[in-house]
Structures are given as C-alpha cells and as structure tokens.
Design an enzyme around this catalytic site. Structure first.
Site, PDB file in Angstrom:
ATOM      1  N   GLY A 251       0.817  -1.206   0.000  1.00  0.00           N
ATOM      2  CA  GLY A 251       0.000   0.000   0.000  1.00  0.00           C
ATOM      3  C   GLY A 251       0.849   1.253   0.000  1.00  0.00           C
ATOM      4  N   PRO A 253       2.334   4.915   1.220  1.00  0.00           N
ATOM      5  CG  PRO A 253       4.356   6.028   0.886  1.00  0.00           C
ATOM      6  CD  PRO A 253       3.164   5.494   0.151  1.00  0.00           C
ATOM      7  CD  GLU A 474      -4.501  30.636  -8.470  1.00  0.00           C
ATOM      8  OE1 GLU A 474      -5.294  29.701  -8.650  1.00  0.00           O
ATOM      9  OE2 GLU A 474      -3.263  30.487  -8.493  1.00  0.00           O
ATOM     10  CG  ASP A 549      -0.890  25.841 -13.975  1.00  0.00           C
ATOM     11  OD1 ASP A 549      -1.155  25.136 -12.984  1.00  0.00           O
ATOM     12  OD2 ASP A 549      -1.128  27.056 -14.026  1.00  0.00           O
TER      13      ASP A 549
END
Length: 698
Positions: A251, A253, A474, A549
């Site tokens: 799995g 961490p 933004e 981005d």
C-alpha cells in the site's frame, strides 16, 4: 552456563545490561577504583614522611642554630625522645633527616594554627655524618639534639610485603579480572553481529487491537483469518487447509500497514517479533544471512509465532540488477530469506508478515505462493473509510457539538490514514492556540489545508503587480471550472500564499473517482491552461508562475497518448515500459520499444492535445472577459472567494453578497494572554471543506 540464544528476548540483560552488547561494565569500574585506592594507600605507607616539607641541608643548619628544632616533651618513661630520625631507602646512599621545626608567626596561620611542622632534609651520612653531629652540638640553649633512631629499609620482610607488595599484587589481579571481562564481552559483541535484531513486542504495553484500525475492512478480514487459525487451528485443518506461510501487505505510505501489523500482535495470543528490513544489512559480509537464520531459529523455538518485517524492499529487491558481477551482500541475505521461508528444511509455525510500498522492486521468487501466499492491498480509504478513521482519532480529542465528520471525510479525497490523523492533531493544536475549549469545523478546514498545502503565509511581502497577476491567474482557472461541463465543482479560490504557491484554486469532487473519461481529461487540460491564458489576455505578457501547470498538463497528455490509448493518431498501443528504472543496469539494458519516427509522432500528438486545450481556454476567457475581470477584482479585494461568490459573478456579473474584508493576522505579545477570536473572522462557508486535488496556479 546459559546460552544467549536460550534467553528470553524480553530479558533486559539481552538488550542492555548483563555485559551484553552495548552494556556498561559497572563491576569493572568498581574493581578498578578499589585497586587504585589500595595502591595509593600502599604508597602512603611506603613513604611515612610523605607529608613532610623537604628543606635543604643549609636551611636545616640555620634552623638548628636558631633553636627552632622542636624537642618532644612528655615522652613516656623508659623511652628516648625521637627528635631526629635518619631514614634510608633501599639500595640508596641518600638518607633523610626527619623531625619537627618551629614555624614563624606569619606561617602559623597558613598551617591551620599549628606551631610546628614536619620536615625532611636529604643527606649522605657517609660524607656528612661528622658535620651533622657538629651542627647538632651547636644548638643553643639547654636542649640537646641527637639522632636517637635510624630506620633502614633494606629488608624484604613481612612489613614491606604487607605495606607495598600485597596491594600491588591485588591491583594486578583486579586489572586481570577487568581485562578478562572486557575481552569476553568484546568477543561476545563480535559474535553478536550475526544475531537477529528482532524484538519481541510487549503485548501488555500500548496494546492496539482491530478496533483501533479503520478504513481497511477487507485487509482486516484477511489478516483476521491468521489470528483465528492461531487461536483455533483445528477449525481450518478439519478441511485440509493450512496456514499461510507469509502475508505481504502492499500500500501507499501512510495507509496503515504497520498499524495493522501491531493490531495483529495485539489480537494474537502468540509471540510477535518485529524487525525492519534495514536491520539485516551491515558493513560485514555474511551478517545479513546470519541474522535471517538466527531470526528463524528464534521463531522456531517460540512456534507458533509471528514475525513482522517492515519495509522488506530494503532486503528483498530484485536480484541480478546492478553493474558488475561483484558479490552483493543484499542478494545473499535475500537468498537466506528465501530458503528459510520455503526451502528444503522448512518447519511450520513461523508466519512472516511483511509490509512495503514498493512491490514492483521485489524479487519474483519472494512473491510466489509458498513464501508469501497472500498479498493484501492496503489502499487509500474511500469516503466511508475516511469517516471511520476520523472517528477513531477524534476519540482522543474534544470535538465541538454539531461537527459532522462526514463533511470532513467528503472534503478529504485522496488522504491517507496518516494524513487524516495529522488533520485531527493540527486542528487540536490550532484550537488550543486560539484558547478554544473544543475543535470546530473551522479548525478542521484550516488543518486540512495546512496538511495538504502548507500554512497560509499572510505576512509574505508581495507587490501589487504580482498580486494582480496572481489574481488573474487564479481567475482563469476558476472561470473555466465553471464554464466547462466535465469538471469537478469549484469550491474555493484564494490568492493567499500557502506553501510554495502564491495562490490556489480548489475543487471538491462530488464522489471518490477511480477512473477518468477522455472528455474529463481534455477538460482538465483546458482548466490547467487557464492561468497562462488569463495572463496572456490581460497583460499581453506571461510569467514563470505557470510552470506547475505546464508540468501537470504535459504529464497528463503524455499518459493519454502513451499509456491510455486516447490518441486517434497512435491508437491503442502502449509506448514504453513506464516503470521507474531503479537500477542503472536495467535502464541501460532496456531499449526503447518504438522507433524514432514513432517518437516524433508521440511528441507531435502531445503538443496537439496541449495546443488544442490552450486554444479552447483562450476562446472561453476572451468570450467571458468581463466575468474574468470581476473574479480577479473580487480576489484582489477579498483575497478568498468560495463557490457561491463565483456563481454570483457568473450569473449576475458582480458580487451581491461579498465576503467580509480580510484582516491581517494578530501576533499578541508573549506577556499578554491570547484573546479568543470572534466567530466572524472565519471563512464564511463552514458547511463544506475544499477538495483533495492540488492547487492550480502560481
């Protein structure tokens, strides 16, 4: 004599004291101190005039002539007053005249008020005996100075033996005992390099059970079978079943692999040994393999038992990778582990439980049935599992009435169990810092943002020009999230710096998603391009704030082309092995499975996807330029806008219910008590938490 291997691993003498490895030899220190003290006493006995002040013969002559040599009084009847005494050392021609002399008034205070002090004067009687007698005869007054006694220390009688040689022999004997003890301990420490470092867990201390483990129900069911088999083996043996020899927990961490192993130890009424994969490998050749054999020997003596190996990838990596053909100590350790788990002479009763977050690097021979019969995937929890995990950790803190942990769970997609525990802890610290009596949803939201993206940096000095650029960046992301059809609902936009970013656009998934459609990925590419497009449209220039981005868009587009078969030009073909090359030799020996012409087509297709996303983002931003400006101006004025405010701007072109104006953070003085802040200073939307995706933008 008891062998170390027969001792109980919980015996503290095996780990700390008793002369074991790393123990401090207090017994040897005490013996050495006693020996040194006896030797010092012997030296004092050997030199009875050790406290006497040595004066030259000329000074002695002056003292005699001045009448300052002391004559003992009140001598018992029948004895002579031993005023002066001649002391001679063994095999030496030099003797010492010893006695007492009177101090001057200025010297009495320095001698603790004593009027007389002991002296000794070196002399050779063979040459100066006559002169000495003449000097003594010239003493003034009625006192008569004579040498009454002469002690010659030239015999080796019982007195010399008792006062000097016996303590010396005792010192040598004690040193022999000390060195023999240290050599034995050093030998035992050298031999203990090959001993296993597995520690038996104390079940009565900090006991953890399956009640403390949440969010991994399937994994709990699989390991619970092992606990049931150990408690009632006949239940499974009745049908011919056998207990698994090994269980590998895989799995990401923080998903709770080690916690699950500790719960097994708390539930199973059998010995439980714990060791890390890195404990096998040392600087000496053969130590790892020896420790593996010793670990299984301990397990067989305590069978049935459980052995937990944490981070097994440290010792179980794939064999044969690496440049050169040198002897690899890790491979020898792995070979010993393979043989002990399922070799020619394998005994039942020792169950291995291992945990790793890198199953791709493990050797195939280690993963086959018969060694690790069962692989348990401990995945990231879903929304229901996150709620259960939050409830487990919320029992340890004080939560305010009315706080719905289901809302917190819905706002934390992609969070591991360790991150959720950290969210609760950070919220408790934040509430305590504010002087609150309980944790509210506001603190949970702030802790959630802090764990994922870092703490708000309101004190960061940003120029108005950079602040305006961040606001439009933004706003570009936010407006595209609202305009596109196949995107997640927008939750919050902020230009408050947090962590490494200057601003963030957060969206809240409506449900946990495990797959993505092609149209959803294409719209995500368009949203990712929104920040750079807004900068280009408004300012006619771009900044380096879109580097994250660009990286995210390139990575997504390349996966769409090379892995997910979402390119009409290249079709449903996987290009490349898409595995992390952990070994240099593997990377060098793995040729590219496509031609140079195909590589050019891949690059062209990736660029086409990104260019199309950029053009679509630019078209939408230009078409809704007025709303883009309104969102940016709202961010410049209020710093943070939630989904409701963005929706007002998209529908009405302006903010009709603006949020409260931002207030700078207060840093009270250390001497003044911290006041409890009013509820109005919090972010307005308390009903939801932001999404779990990374912030977009600078």
């Amino acid at each position: 004599m008891q062998n170390d291997n027969d001792r109980d691993p919980r015996d503290p003498d095996r780990q700390n004291g008793g002369g074991g490895e790393g123990g401090f030899n207090w017994k040897g220190i005490v013996l050495l101190s006693i020996a040194l003290g006896l030797f010092a006493l012997a030296l004092m006995a050997r030199n009875p005039s050790g406290g006497a002040k040595e004066i030259p013969y000329q000074k002695f002559t002056e003292l005699v002539k001045a009448g300052r040599i002391h004559v003992e009084e009140n001598v018992p009847e029948g004895e002579q007053p031993k005023v002066l005494q001649i002391e001679q050392r063994d095999n030496s021609k030099k003797q010492y005249v010893t006695g007492w002399y009177e101090l001057e008034d200025s010297e009495v205070a320095k001698n603790n008020g004593q009027k007389y002090a002991r002296f000794r004067t070196p002399i050779i009687l063979d040459f100066a005996q006559d002169d000495l007698r003449k000097t003594l005869a010239e003493a003034p007054g009625d006192q008569k100075l004579e040498i009454y006694d002469q002690v010659t220390r030239d015999d080796a009688g019982w007195a010399t033996l008792l006062t000097f040689y016996l303590p010396l022999l005792l010192l040598i004997f004690l040193l022999y005992l000390l060195f023999r003890h240290q050599i034995r301990m050093a030998g035992r420490g050298a031999m203990s390099f090959g001993k296993s470092k597995a520690k038996m867990m104390a079940l009565d201390k900090n006991k953890i059970t399956f009640k403390d483990v949440a969010g991994v129900e399937e994994a709990k069911e699989e390991v619970w079978e092992i606990v049931e088999f150990l408690k009632d083996p006949k239940k499974f043996q009745r049908l011919g079943g056998r207990i698994p020899k090994g269980v590998l927990m895989v799995g990401s961490p923080g998903t709770g692999k080690t916690l699950l192993a500790r719960a097994i130890a708390g539930e199973a009424d059998v010995p439980f040994f714990s060791i890390s994969g890195s404990d096998f490998v040392e600087m000496f050749v053969g130590v790892g393999a020896s420790r593996v054999r010793d670990m299984f020997e301990q397990g067989k003596k305590n069978a049935p038992c459980l052995i937990f190996i944490d981070e097994i990838d440290a010792v179980g990596r794939h064999r044969g990778h690496g440049l050169g053909g040198g002897h690899d100590e890790r491979e020898q350790t792995l070979n010993a582990l393979l043989v002990e788990m399922d070799g020619f002479d394998t005994q039942e009763g020792v169950i291995i439980i291992a945990a790793t977050n890198r199953p791709d690097v493990l050797d195939p021979a280690l993963l086959r049935p018969g060694r690790f019969d069962r692989q348990i995937t401990v995945a990231l929890p879903d929304v229901k599992g996150r709620e259960e995990i939050l409830r487990v950790h919320a029992k340890k803190v004080k939560i305010a009435d009315g706080v719905d942990l289901a809302v917190v769970a819905r706002g934390t997609p992609g969070y591991s169990g360790a991150e959720l525990a950290n969210v609760i802890n950070e919220a408790a610290l934040l509430a305590a810092r504010k002087g609150m009596k309980a944790i509210t949803l506001r603190e949970l939201e702030e802790a959630r943002d802090k764990v994922r993206w870092g703490k708000e940096r309101r004190s960061l000095a940003i120029s108005e020009k950079e602040k305006e650029n961040t606001a439009y960046h933004e706003a570009g992301h936010a407006i595209l999230l609202c305009l596109l059809e196949n995107t997640e609902p927008l939750h919050k936009v902020t230009i408050i710096p947090r962590g490494p970013s200057l601003g963030s656009t957060m969206w809240l998934p409506e449900e946990d998603k495990f797959t993505n459609r092609k149209n959803e990925l294409l719209d995500q590419l368009v949203v990712t391009m929104g920040g750079r497009v807004a900068e280009d449209i408004v300012f006619g220039d771009v900044t380096n704030g879109a580097s994250g981005d660009i990286r995210q868009a390139t990575h997504m587009a390349r996966k769409m082309v090379c892995e997910w078969g979402m390119s009409d030009e290249l079709g449903m073909i996987e290009y490349g092995d898409h595995q992390e090359h952990l070994f240099l030799a593997k990377e060098l020996s793995s040729p590219r499975n496509y031609s140079e012409a195909t590589a050019q087509k891949i690059d062209a297709e990736v660029k086409r996807l990104i260019d199309n996303a950029y053009d679509k983002a630019k078209e939408l931003c230009v078409k809704h330029r007025d709303k883009l400006n309104a969102i940016a101006q709202g961010l410049l004025e209020y710093e943070t806008l939630d989904a409701g405010h963005i929706k007002e701007i998209m529908e009405h072109g302006e903010l009709r219910n603006p949020p409260s104006s931002p207030t700078p953070p207060d840093l009270p003085e250390e001497s003044a008590p911290r006041p409890e802040p009013p509820a109005e200073t919090a972010k307005p939307d308390e009903g939801e938490l932001p999404g779990g995706l990374a912030p977009a933008g600078a």
